[in-house]
Design a protein around this motif. Structure first.
Motif, PDB file in Angstrom:
ATOM      1  N   ASN A 127      14.542 -32.781 -34.923  1.00  0.00           N
ATOM      2  CA  ASN A 127      14.853 -34.128 -34.469  1.00  0.00           C
ATOM      3  C   ASN A 127      13.564 -34.956 -34.392  1.00  0.00           C
ATOM      4  O   ASN A 127      12.632 -34.563 -33.677  1.00  0.00           O
ATOM      5  CB  ASN A 127      15.527 -34.068 -33.092  1.00  0.00           C
ATOM      6  CG  ASN A 127      16.155 -35.387 -32.692  1.00  0.00           C
ATOM      7  OD1 ASN A 127      15.580 -36.450 -32.883  1.00  0.00           O
ATOM      8  ND2 ASN A 127      17.352 -35.311 -32.128  1.00  0.00           N
ATOM      9  N   PRO A 128      13.498 -36.089 -35.103  1.00  0.00           N
ATOM     10  CA  PRO A 128      12.277 -36.900 -35.052  1.00  0.00           C
ATOM     11  C   PRO A 128      11.983 -37.460 -33.667  1.00  0.00           C
ATOM     12  O   PRO A 128      10.858 -37.903 -33.409  1.00  0.00           O
ATOM     13  CB  PRO A 128      12.552 -38.029 -36.052  1.00  0.00           C
ATOM     14  CG  PRO A 128      14.034 -38.076 -36.209  1.00  0.00           C
ATOM     15  CD  PRO A 128      14.508 -36.663 -36.003  1.00  0.00           C
ATOM     16  N   GLU A 163      21.847 -30.995 -33.690  1.00  0.00           N
ATOM     17  CA  GLU A 163      22.542 -32.263 -33.502  1.00  0.00           C
ATOM     18  C   GLU A 163      22.338 -33.245 -34.651  1.00  0.00           C
ATOM     19  O   GLU A 163      23.032 -34.270 -34.724  1.00  0.00           O
ATOM     20  CB  GLU A 163      22.085 -32.911 -32.186  1.00  0.00           C
ATOM     21  CG  GLU A 163      20.666 -33.476 -32.189  1.00  0.00           C
ATOM     22  CD  GLU A 163      19.577 -32.450 -31.899  1.00  0.00           C
ATOM     23  OE1 GLU A 163      18.423 -32.855 -31.673  1.00  0.00           O
ATOM     24  OE2 GLU A 163      19.890 -31.239 -31.905  1.00  0.00           O
ATOM     25  N   MET A 164      21.410 -32.958 -35.548  1.00  0.00           N
ATOM     26  CA  MET A 164      21.156 -33.863 -36.670  1.00  0.00           C
ATOM     27  C   MET A 164      22.318 -33.813 -37.672  1.00  0.00           C
ATOM     28  O   MET A 164      22.982 -32.784 -37.804  1.00  0.00           O
ATOM     29  CB  MET A 164      19.832 -33.490 -37.350  1.00  0.00           C
ATOM     30  CG  MET A 164      18.617 -33.572 -36.418  1.00  0.00           C
ATOM     31  SD  MET A 164      18.396 -35.196 -35.669  1.00  0.00           S
ATOM     32  CE  MET A 164      17.927 -36.150 -37.121  1.00  0.00           C
ATOM     33  N   LEU A 187      17.010 -32.692 -29.299  1.00  0.00           N
ATOM     34  CA  LEU A 187      17.538 -33.495 -28.201  1.00  0.00           C
ATOM     35  C   LEU A 187      19.021 -33.215 -28.002  1.00  0.00           C
ATOM     36  O   LEU A 187      19.726 -33.997 -27.365  1.00  0.00           O
ATOM     37  CB  LEU A 187      17.321 -34.994 -28.488  1.00  0.00           C
ATOM     38  CG  LEU A 187      15.874 -35.486 -28.366  1.00  0.00           C
ATOM     39  CD1 LEU A 187      15.741 -36.900 -28.901  1.00  0.00           C
ATOM     40  CD2 LEU A 187      15.402 -35.420 -26.916  1.00  0.00           C
ATOM     41  N   GLY A 188      19.481 -32.107 -28.542  1.00  0.00           N
ATOM     42  CA  GLY A 188      20.895 -31.766 -28.480  1.00  0.00           C
ATOM     43  C   GLY A 188      21.383 -31.523 -27.063  1.00  0.00           C
ATOM     44  O   GLY A 188      20.621 -31.172 -26.166  1.00  0.00           O
ATOM     45  N   THR A 189      22.686 -31.692 -26.887  1.00  0.00           N
ATOM     46  CA  THR A 189      23.322 -31.454 -25.602  1.00  0.00           C
ATOM     47  C   THR A 189      23.634 -29.973 -25.428  1.00  0.00           C
ATOM     48  O   THR A 189      23.550 -29.174 -26.366  1.00  0.00           O
ATOM     49  CB  THR A 189      24.631 -32.235 -25.519  1.00  0.00           C
ATOM     50  OG1 THR A 189      25.547 -31.729 -26.509  1.00  0.00           O
ATOM     51  CG2 THR A 189      24.412 -33.733 -25.760  1.00  0.00           C
ATOM     52  N   TYR A 190      24.037 -29.645 -24.212  1.00  0.00           N
ATOM     53  CA  TYR A 190      24.508 -28.290 -23.928  1.00  0.00           C
ATOM     54  C   TYR A 190      25.637 -27.906 -24.882  1.00  0.00           C
ATOM     55  O   TYR A 190      25.620 -26.811 -25.469  1.00  0.00           O
ATOM     56  CB  TYR A 190      24.981 -28.235 -22.475  1.00  0.00           C
ATOM     57  CG  TYR A 190      25.738 -26.982 -22.088  1.00  0.00           C
ATOM     58  CD1 TYR A 190      25.063 -25.864 -21.598  1.00  0.00           C
ATOM     59  CD2 TYR A 190      27.123 -26.918 -22.196  1.00  0.00           C
ATOM     60  CE1 TYR A 190      25.743 -24.716 -21.228  1.00  0.00           C
ATOM     61  CE2 TYR A 190      27.820 -25.769 -21.825  1.00  0.00           C
ATOM     62  CZ  TYR A 190      27.133 -24.681 -21.349  1.00  0.00           C
ATOM     63  OH  TYR A 190      27.820 -23.552 -20.984  1.00  0.00           O
ATOM     64  N   VAL A 194      25.861 -24.783 -27.604  1.00  0.00           N
ATOM     65  CA  VAL A 194      26.907 -23.762 -27.644  1.00  0.00           C
ATOM     66  C   VAL A 194      27.571 -23.732 -29.009  1.00  0.00           C
ATOM     67  O   VAL A 194      27.832 -22.650 -29.575  1.00  0.00           O
ATOM     68  CB  VAL A 194      27.942 -24.016 -26.531  1.00  0.00           C
ATOM     69  CG1 VAL A 194      29.122 -23.059 -26.663  1.00  0.00           C
ATOM     70  CG2 VAL A 194      27.286 -23.861 -25.154  1.00  0.00           C
ATOM     71  N   GLN A 195      27.838 -24.912 -29.579  1.00  0.00           N
ATOM     72  CA  GLN A 195      28.457 -24.966 -30.901  1.00  0.00           C
ATOM     73  C   GLN A 195      27.549 -24.342 -31.960  1.00  0.00           C
ATOM     74  O   GLN A 195      28.017 -23.607 -32.844  1.00  0.00           O
ATOM     75  CB  GLN A 195      28.771 -26.416 -31.281  1.00  0.00           C
ATOM     76  CG  GLN A 195      29.521 -26.552 -32.610  1.00  0.00           C
ATOM     77  CD  GLN A 195      29.796 -27.992 -33.005  1.00  0.00           C
ATOM     78  OE1 GLN A 195      29.559 -28.913 -32.218  1.00  0.00           O
ATOM     79  NE2 GLN A 195      30.287 -28.203 -34.207  1.00  0.00           N
ATOM     80  N   ALA A 196      26.237 -24.595 -31.852  1.00  0.00           N
ATOM     81  CA  ALA A 196      25.293 -24.009 -32.812  1.00  0.00           C
ATOM     82  C   ALA A 196      25.287 -22.488 -32.714  1.00  0.00           C
ATOM     83  O   ALA A 196      25.243 -21.783 -33.737  1.00  0.00           O
ATOM     84  CB  ALA A 196      23.892 -24.563 -32.579  1.00  0.00           C
ATOM     85  N   LEU A 197      25.345 -21.958 -31.503  1.00  0.00           N
ATOM     86  CA  LEU A 197      25.421 -20.509 -31.338  1.00  0.00           C
ATOM     87  C   LEU A 197      26.717 -19.971 -31.928  1.00  0.00           C
ATOM     88  O   LEU A 197      26.732 -18.910 -32.569  1.00  0.00           O
ATOM     89  CB  LEU A 197      25.309 -20.147 -29.858  1.00  0.00           C
ATOM     90  CG  LEU A 197      23.949 -20.415 -29.204  1.00  0.00           C
ATOM     91  CD1 LEU A 197      24.042 -20.240 -27.695  1.00  0.00           C
ATOM     92  CD2 LEU A 197      22.862 -19.514 -29.779  1.00  0.00           C
ATOM     93  N   ASP A 198      27.812 -20.695 -31.740  1.00  0.00           N
ATOM     94  CA  ASP A 198      29.094 -20.286 -32.327  1.00  0.00           C
ATOM     95  C   ASP A 198      29.031 -20.280 -33.851  1.00  0.00           C
ATOM     96  O   ASP A 198      29.725 -19.487 -34.506  1.00  0.00           O
ATOM     97  CB  ASP A 198      30.218 -21.206 -31.860  1.00  0.00           C
ATOM     98  CG  ASP A 198      30.590 -21.004 -30.396  1.00  0.00           C
ATOM     99  OD1 ASP A 198      30.216 -19.951 -29.833  1.00  0.00           O
ATOM    100  OD2 ASP A 198      31.232 -21.896 -29.813  1.00  0.00           O
ATOM    101  N   ARG A 199      28.205 -21.167 -34.414  1.00  0.00           N
ATOM    102  CA  ARG A 199      28.048 -21.242 -35.877  1.00  0.00           C
ATOM    103  C   ARG A 199      27.157 -20.123 -36.423  1.00  0.00           C
ATOM    104  O   ARG A 199      27.070 -19.947 -37.633  1.00  0.00           O
ATOM    105  CB  ARG A 199      27.445 -22.588 -36.253  1.00  0.00           C
ATOM    106  CG  ARG A 199      28.380 -23.778 -36.049  1.00  0.00           C
ATOM    107  CD  ARG A 199      29.325 -23.927 -37.226  1.00  0.00           C
ATOM    108  NE  ARG A 199      30.097 -25.148 -37.142  1.00  0.00           N
ATOM    109  CZ  ARG A 199      30.452 -25.888 -38.182  1.00  0.00           C
ATOM    110  NH1 ARG A 199      30.069 -25.518 -39.405  1.00  0.00           N
ATOM    111  NH2 ARG A 199      31.175 -26.973 -38.040  1.00  0.00           N
ATOM    112  N   GLY A 200      26.458 -19.413 -35.528  1.00  0.00           N
ATOM    113  CA  GLY A 200      25.637 -18.298 -35.982  1.00  0.00           C
ATOM    114  C   GLY A 200      24.174 -18.372 -35.636  1.00  0.00           C
ATOM    115  O   GLY A 200      23.419 -17.436 -35.936  1.00  0.00           O
TER     116      GLY A 200
END
Length: 370
Positions: A127-128, A163-164, A187-190, A194-200
């Motif tokens: 994230n820039p 989040e990008m 700068l991602g949210t909680y 969690v979604q990123a972890l679910d994606r792997g």
């Protein structure tokens, strides 16, 4: 065939401490208990594994040329037996040049050096708005681009800001391609964590640093890590992260492991150095940009071990955090543990936890220049 070698002392095995003898060539032949005469205050631990290394000895991974060889030799003097050469966010051409230079060192370990296991691509897919000490060359990730970079030198680990735009899908694609993905410079949210972890995604880059902070009503990316992560990096120089925050992370993340995030200033006197395209200043044990932002560290893994013990960890647990868990994270069953058939990567320490000897795949490292 390498010459058979023998060391005696208190040996940390996967089953616990053994007072006895370890026998090895380039791999460990045997660990056996001995009599009281072989025990004492000499500790033999798995060699340290550092998955986030930008530099040392005045050299930066982005310099290309012989930089990574110099860096790997310097870190071996401090007990690092294997490592990932870590890039900076930069124009694509700079990253390609760096990876091209790394390839030979990855495929053939130089004498006296740590084993370079591959690349940690830290950006440019971040994230820039949360660059930290990264130069302002962040960009949207693309699987074809990453695979082209991977063809130059093997990417074992990649840092992503989930989040990008397009990055959630990219995480899945990278995992399918066999890469470890971790969340950082974000700068991602909680919920996005969690979604990123679910994606792997499997871990977090230098926990607490360069990520959205924890608040009880907006837990941020730190909250996602503390609540859900099995693995995460942390920099235990006691400057990047307060000891209390390290202890909170240790209670929350089962396999929290340590990295140095070391720069070209590591092992060098105070002064001006380069971190990728940026000038950094080493002073008072830290490395900072002109505006005072922390810019990596001068930490070495032997000091990381001592720091962990100083804040209350047992030597056995500290060893796991500077070696075994990083090996497990990358799926390296033959490193990070002292057992038969594992690589003979080991460190020998005195009672004060100072290095006496380092062996990389059975090669004894000359510590005279440490």
């Amino acid at each position: 065939m390498s010459k058979m070698q023998h060391l005696q002392g208190s040996i940390l095995t996967p089953q616990g401490w053994v007072d006895g003898e370890i026998t090895f060539t380039d791999r460990i032949e045997n660990v056996r208990a001995g009599d009281a005469a072989t025990s004492g205050k000499t500790y033999i631990l798995p060699g340290f594994i550092d998955l986030h290394v930008h530099g040392a000895g005045g050299k930066d991974t982005m310099e290309a040329g012989d930089a990574v060889s110099v860096i790997a030799r310097r870190h071996a003097l401090h007990g690092t037996t294997s490592m990932l050469a870590t890039t900076m966010t930069a124009p694509l051409g700079d990253i390609e040049a760096a990876l091209n230079a790394m390839a030979d060192v990855i495929h053939q370990r130089p004498q006296g050096a740590a084993r370079v296991l591959g690349v940690h691509l830290e950006g440019p897919y971040i994230n820039p708005g949360k660059l930290g000490a990264q130069p302002d060359f962040a960009g949207q990730g693309d699987i074809k681009q990453v695979l082209a970079l991977n063809a130059l030198a093997p990417i074992r680990l990649i840092t992503i800001a989930p989040e990008m735009p397009g990055h959630m899908e990219l995480i899945s694609q990278l995992v399918d391609a066999g890469m470890r993905v971790q969340i950082g410079h974000t700068l991602g949210t909680y919920d996005e964590g969690v979604q990123a972890l679910d994606r792997g995604a499997k871990g977090f880059t230098h926990l607490f640093n360069a990520m959205s902070r924890f608040d009880h009503r907006a837990p941020g990316m730190v909250g996602a890590a503390l609540a859900h992560a099995e693995y995460s990096e942390i920099i235990p120089d006691l400057l990047h992260v307060h000891p209390g925050a390290i202890k909170a992370a240790l209670r929350s993340i089962p396999h929290l492991y340590c990295v140095t995030d070391s720069t070209s200033a590591s092992g060098m006197p105070d002064g001006q150095y380069m971190l990728g395209r940026q000038v950094v200043h080493k002073c008072l044990g830290g490395v900072r940009l002109e505006d005072g932002t922390l810019a990596g560290s001068t930490l070495t893994m032997d000091q990381a071990l001592r720091n962990l013990v100083s804040i209350g960890l047992s030597l056995e647990e500290a060893s796991h955090r500077v070696s075994t868990y990083a090996a497990d994270y990358l799926g390296l069953s033959e490193r990070g543990r002292l057992q038969a058939e594992a690589f003979a990567d080991l460190v020998v320490l005195d009672e004060a936890l100072n290095l006496i000897a380092v062996y990389v795949e059975g090669e004894k490292i000359d510590l005279a220049n440490a």
